[in-house]
Scaffold this active site. Structure first.
Site, PDB file in Angstrom:
ATOM      1  N   GLU A   1      46.571  37.873  26.702  1.00 47.44           N
ATOM      2  CA  GLU A   1      45.257  38.454  27.000  1.00 47.44           C
ATOM      3  C   GLU A   1      44.813  39.404  25.890  1.00 47.44           C
ATOM      4  O   GLU A   1      45.581  40.243  25.424  1.00 47.44           O
ATOM      5  CB  GLU A   1      45.350  39.218  28.323  1.00 47.44           C
ATOM      6  CG  GLU A   1      44.076  39.952  28.720  1.00 47.44           C
ATOM      7  CD  GLU A   1      44.280  40.889  29.903  1.00 47.44           C
ATOM      8  OE1 GLU A   1      43.313  41.083  30.648  1.00 47.44           O
ATOM      9  OE2 GLU A   1      45.401  41.423  30.064  1.00 47.44           O
TER      10      GLU A   1
ATOM     11  N   LYS B   1      37.724  36.442  33.668  1.00 48.75           N
ATOM     12  CA  LYS B   1      38.641  37.140  34.574  1.00 48.75           C
ATOM     13  C   LYS B   1      37.898  37.698  35.788  1.00 48.75           C
ATOM     14  O   LYS B   1      36.896  38.411  35.652  1.00 48.75           O
ATOM     15  CB  LYS B   1      39.330  38.263  33.797  1.00 48.75           C
ATOM     16  CG  LYS B   1      40.424  38.991  34.554  1.00 48.75           C
ATOM     17  CD  LYS B   1      41.042  40.038  33.627  1.00 48.75           C
ATOM     18  CE  LYS B   1      42.172  40.810  34.292  1.00 48.75           C
ATOM     19  NZ  LYS B   1      42.711  41.837  33.374  1.00 48.75           N
TER      20      LYS B   1
ATOM     21  N   CYS C   1      46.208  38.241  33.767  1.00 49.81           N
ATOM     22  CA  CYS C   1      46.821  39.556  33.954  1.00 49.81           C
ATOM     23  C   CYS C   1      46.695  40.079  35.384  1.00 49.81           C
ATOM     24  O   CYS C   1      47.397  39.615  36.278  1.00 49.81           O
ATOM     25  CB  CYS C   1      46.232  40.541  32.943  1.00 49.81           C
ATOM     26  SG  CYS C   1      47.257  42.021  32.676  1.00 49.81           S
TER      27      CYS C   1
END
Length: 260
Positions: free
Chosen positions: A40, A112, A147
């Site tokens: 990421e 995300k 994440c």
């Protein structure tokens, strides 16, 4: 199916352009793998908040172009980790993952959904994605997450419902919560009877030491390969047929009652 996770070190003293070139070189060195994964926000650092708007790019920008060339040169499917994406000048910034084909074509992006920070950092500086994203590869279907998403099992169940058999999680996960990283990666594999490829960073982002310890987990929850704390390329062999085998031999997903 051979997968390679590039646990790239992020050093704030290294210019973005230099890190981009280094990442491209490491991707090219993975010729022979079927899928390569980067972490990421590796181009700027996941905790370098001041860089989110300053160094944001489009999905046709310099990082995407460099990764497309590297994927094409290596002949690999490339999950290029994520970038700080600003689609329009002055517009919102997203934490956006890029998946490129062996021809260097941008096949899918994933913005995300769960932003980290508890009313600061990424949570206020970036906008949230809304789309559940899967990508069909010749041997498997990828489910994309990033994440902090790892803490939200409902996202992964939705990805499985969309056909995912390999869950890919690039991250910039802090060292102080490394045990959570390892535990959650295995949990997502076990509960979804899927492979999990969790690729983190090494080094330090804006004073936040990174966990490293990228991991490949099989559908039974067995760790096939795990990195240490420093920069490393982690390679493992997957058997895509193992997902269907596990789901048939232990058909827990068929017993779902809620969320169907």
């Amino acid at each position: 199916m051979r997968v390679s996770l590039i646990q790239l070190a992020v050093d704030p003293a290294e210019p973005v352009a230099a890190r981009r070139a280094r990442a491209a070189r490491l991707v090219r060195e993975q010729r022979g793998s079927d899928l390569v994964v980067l972490p990421e926000l590796w181009h700027i650092g996941a905790f370098a908040y001041e860089s989110f708007t300053r160094d944001a790019e489009t999905v046709e920008g310099p990082t995407a172009r460099a990764m497309a060339e590297a994927a094409r040169d290596a002949g690999v499917w490339l999950h290029a980790g994520s970038i700080a994406e600003r689609p329009e000048p002055g517009g919102p910034v997203f934490n956006t993952s890029l998946v490129l084909s062996p021809a260097g074509e941008l096949v899918r992006t994933y913005r995300k959904i769960h932003r980290f920070g508890f009313d600061r950092g990424e949570a206020v500086l970036m906008s949230a994605g809304t789309e559940i994203v899967t990508v069909d590869l010749p041997a498997t279907t990828l489910g994309l997450a990033t994440c902090y998403d790892l803490r939200f099992p409902e996202l992964f169940r939705a990805l499985v419902d969309e056909g995912a058999t390999t869950l890919v999680v690039p991250a910039g996960w802090p060292e102080r919560r490394r045990e959570h990283w390892s535990l959650l990666a295995r949990a997502r594999a076990v509960e979804n009877q899927s492979y999990v490829l969790a690729c983190g960073t090494a080094g330090t982002h804006a004073g936040v030491r990174q966990a490293g310890h990228s991991v490949v987990v099989d559908p039974w929850g067995t760790v096939l390969a795990e990195a240490g704390p420093d920069e490393e390329v982690l390679t493992a062999e997957l058997d895509p047929a193992e997902v269907a085998k596990v789901r048939e031999e232990f058909p827990a997903l068929k017993d779902r009652v809620l969320g169907r």
